[in-house]
Design a protein around this motif. Sequence first.
Motif, PDB file in Angstrom:
ATOM      1  N   LEU A   1      70.891  17.214  59.475  1.00 29.31           N
ATOM      2  CA  LEU A   1      71.939  16.840  60.428  1.00 29.31           C
ATOM      3  C   LEU A   1      72.419  18.047  61.235  1.00 29.31           C
ATOM      4  O   LEU A   1      72.625  17.944  62.451  1.00 29.31           O
ATOM      5  CB  LEU A   1      73.120  16.177  59.703  1.00 29.31           C
ATOM      6  N   CYS A   2      72.590  19.172  60.579  1.00 31.83           N
ATOM      7  CA  CYS A   2      73.016  20.390  61.290  1.00 31.83           C
ATOM      8  C   CYS A   2      71.947  20.820  62.297  1.00 31.83           C
ATOM      9  O   CYS A   2      72.267  21.201  63.428  1.00 31.83           O
ATOM     10  CB  CYS A   2      73.293  21.521  60.296  1.00 31.83           C
ATOM     11  N   GLU A   3      70.687  20.720  61.896  1.00 31.15           N
ATOM     12  CA  GLU A   3      69.592  21.076  62.790  1.00 31.15           C
ATOM     13  C   GLU A   3      69.558  20.141  64.005  1.00 31.15           C
ATOM     14  O   GLU A   3      69.415  20.591  65.150  1.00 31.15           O
ATOM     15  CB  GLU A   3      68.261  21.004  62.029  1.00 31.15           C
ATOM     16  N   ALA A   4      69.704  18.846  63.772  1.00 32.02           N
ATOM     17  CA  ALA A   4      69.703  17.877  64.876  1.00 32.02           C
ATOM     18  C   ALA A   4      70.888  18.125  65.803  1.00 32.02           C
ATOM     19  O   ALA A   4      70.752  18.094  67.032  1.00 32.02           O
ATOM     20  CB  ALA A   4      69.746  16.458  64.325  1.00 32.02           C
ATOM     21  N   LYS A   5      72.064  18.408  65.238  1.00 31.53           N
ATOM     22  CA  LYS A   5      73.266  18.666  66.046  1.00 31.53           C
ATOM     23  C   LYS A   5      73.072  19.889  66.932  1.00 31.53           C
ATOM     24  O   LYS A   5      73.426  19.889  68.103  1.00 31.53           O
ATOM     25  CB  LYS A   5      74.474  18.862  65.119  1.00 31.53           C
TER      26      LYS A   5
ATOM     27  N   VAL B   1      73.687  17.012  73.992  1.00 29.67           N
ATOM     28  CA  VAL B   1      74.810  16.098  74.230  1.00 29.67           C
ATOM     29  C   VAL B   1      75.688  16.076  72.989  1.00 29.67           C
ATOM     30  O   VAL B   1      75.220  16.294  71.870  1.00 29.67           O
ATOM     31  CB  VAL B   1      74.311  14.659  74.563  1.00 29.67           C
ATOM     32  N   PRO B   2      76.979  15.815  73.185  1.00 26.30           N
ATOM     33  CA  PRO B   2      77.868  15.771  72.020  1.00 26.30           C
ATOM     34  C   PRO B   2      77.620  14.509  71.184  1.00 26.30           C
ATOM     35  O   PRO B   2      77.211  13.473  71.698  1.00 26.30           O
ATOM     36  CB  PRO B   2      79.269  15.755  72.629  1.00 26.30           C
ATOM     37  N   ILE B   3      77.871  14.611  69.910  1.00 28.28           N
ATOM     38  CA  ILE B   3      77.756  13.462  68.998  1.00 28.28           C
ATOM     39  C   ILE B   3      79.157  12.891  68.821  1.00 28.28           C
ATOM     40  O   ILE B   3      80.072  13.581  68.353  1.00 28.28           O
ATOM     41  CB  ILE B   3      77.158  13.896  67.647  1.00 28.28           C
ATOM     42  N   HIS B   4      79.326  11.637  69.230  1.00 26.50           N
ATOM     43  CA  HIS B   4      80.645  11.002  69.173  1.00 26.50           C
ATOM     44  C   HIS B   4      80.803  10.052  67.995  1.00 26.50           C
ATOM     45  O   HIS B   4      81.896   9.572  67.721  1.00 26.50           O
ATOM     46  CB  HIS B   4      80.926  10.238  70.469  1.00 26.50           C
ATOM     47  N   GLY B   5      79.726   9.749  67.308  1.00 29.32           N
ATOM     48  CA  GLY B   5      79.805   8.856  66.164  1.00 29.32           C
ATOM     49  C   GLY B   5      78.471   8.756  65.457  1.00 29.32           C
ATOM     50  O   GLY B   5      77.420   9.040  66.031  1.00 29.32           O
ATOM     51  N   ILE B   6      78.534   8.371  64.215  1.00 30.92           N
ATOM     52  CA  ILE B   6      77.329   8.217  63.407  1.00 30.92           C
ATOM     53  C   ILE B   6      77.412   6.871  62.692  1.00 30.92           C
ATOM     54  O   ILE B   6      78.470   6.499  62.178  1.00 30.92           O
ATOM     55  CB  ILE B   6      77.189   9.353  62.372  1.00 30.92           C
ATOM     56  N   ILE B   7      76.281   6.168  62.678  1.00 34.88           N
ATOM     57  CA  ILE B   7      76.178   4.899  61.957  1.00 34.88           C
ATOM     58  C   ILE B   7      75.033   5.038  60.964  1.00 34.88           C
ATOM     59  O   ILE B   7      73.941   5.498  61.309  1.00 34.88           O
ATOM     60  CB  ILE B   7      75.882   3.724  62.923  1.00 34.88           C
ATOM     61  N   SER B   8      75.294   4.643  59.714  1.00 34.48           N
ATOM     62  CA  SER B   8      74.243   4.696  58.695  1.00 34.48           C
ATOM     63  C   SER B   8      74.496   3.600  57.667  1.00 34.48           C
ATOM     64  O   SER B   8      75.507   2.900  57.719  1.00 34.48           O
ATOM     65  CB  SER B   8      74.232   6.070  58.005  1.00 34.48           C
ATOM     66  N   ASP B   9      73.550   3.496  56.707  1.00 34.78           N
ATOM     67  CA  ASP B   9      73.814   2.587  55.605  1.00 34.78           C
ATOM     68  C   ASP B   9      74.814   3.270  54.673  1.00 34.78           C
ATOM     69  O   ASP B   9      75.280   4.369  54.947  1.00 34.78           O
ATOM     70  CB  ASP B   9      72.520   2.175  54.899  1.00 34.78           C
ATOM     71  N   GLY B  10      75.159   2.659  53.604  1.00 30.50           N
ATOM     72  CA  GLY B  10      76.216   3.186  52.743  1.00 30.50           C
ATOM     73  C   GLY B  10      75.760   4.150  51.670  1.00 30.50           C
ATOM     74  O   GLY B  10      76.509   4.437  50.737  1.00 30.50           O
TER      75      GLY B  10
ATOM     76  N   VAL C   1      76.988  13.670  56.072  1.00 31.21           N
ATOM     77  CA  VAL C   1      77.674  13.530  57.362  1.00 31.21           C
ATOM     78  C   VAL C   1      79.048  14.191  57.285  1.00 31.21           C
ATOM     79  O   VAL C   1      79.459  14.911  58.199  1.00 31.21           O
ATOM     80  CB  VAL C   1      77.787  12.046  57.774  1.00 31.21           C
ATOM     81  N   ALA C   2      79.770  13.956  56.211  1.00 31.57           N
ATOM     82  CA  ALA C   2      81.108  14.556  56.054  1.00 31.57           C
ATOM     83  C   ALA C   2      81.039  16.086  56.025  1.00 31.57           C
ATOM     84  O   ALA C   2      81.939  16.757  56.533  1.00 31.57           O
ATOM     85  CB  ALA C   2      81.768  14.028  54.783  1.00 31.57           C
TER      86      ALA C   2
ATOM     87  N   PRO D   1      82.277  17.009  60.064  1.00 23.89           N
ATOM     88  CA  PRO D   1      83.504  16.424  59.519  1.00 23.89           C
ATOM     89  C   PRO D   1      84.416  15.770  60.571  1.00 23.89           C
ATOM     90  O   PRO D   1      85.174  14.852  60.237  1.00 23.89           O
ATOM     91  CB  PRO D   1      84.209  17.612  58.853  1.00 23.89           C
ATOM     92  N   GLN D   2      84.319  16.182  61.844  1.00 26.59           N
ATOM     93  CA  GLN D   2      85.185  15.611  62.878  1.00 26.59           C
ATOM     94  C   GLN D   2      84.584  14.364  63.526  1.00 26.59           C
ATOM     95  O   GLN D   2      85.248  13.692  64.308  1.00 26.59           O
ATOM     96  CB  GLN D   2      85.482  16.628  63.989  1.00 26.59           C
ATOM     97  N   VAL D   3      83.332  14.055  63.248  1.00 25.34           N
ATOM     98  CA  VAL D   3      82.648  12.927  63.888  1.00 25.34           C
ATOM     99  C   VAL D   3      82.883  11.653  63.074  1.00 25.34           C
ATOM    100  O   VAL D   3      82.643  11.635  61.867  1.00 25.34           O
ATOM    101  CB  VAL D   3      81.129  13.214  64.021  1.00 25.34           C
TER     102      VAL D   3
END
Length: 150
Positions: free
Chosen positions: A12-16, A21-30, A38-39, A43-45
């Motif tokens: 995730l850090c590498e992708a960011k 472009v900025p990342i405004h949200g993340i959707i994943s399974d639980g 992700v946290a 942590p701010q997303v």
Amino acid sequence: MSSTQDDLTGLLCEAKDLLSVPIHGIISDGQLSIRRAVATAMPQVPHQLCHFHYLREAGKPLYEADRHAKKELKKQVRGVRPIERAIEGRDDEEAEVIHAYCLAVRASVTDDGIPPLSASGLRLQQRLQAISNSLDRMEEKRGFPKNLND
């Protein structure tokens, strides 16, 4: 290759860092390791569960209750084959009526539907109730056929 929290955090850090472009949200399974990664990495997303996974989990208790009800209803109508055997070789009107009811029961129990949007146990109950109501009306009008009273 790996779904541990540390491995996912690194990805995730590498992708960011690679995205322009900025990342405004993340959707994943639980999955817990994904939520923790992700946290840690962002942590701010805002992070939310995928709608499909969320609704699937929310519907599980209802699906399981419906599946259990269908199984119990099927147990109650297993005696169709002996009735069919009893009328084999007959071609009178009474035998045709009995055969039609047996076919209706068989058709009712073989329809599965697609959960969670289709409650097949509830639909089976409605169909069997309609067959039962029809048999009740027939009994009121003409009485049951000889061999069905047992």
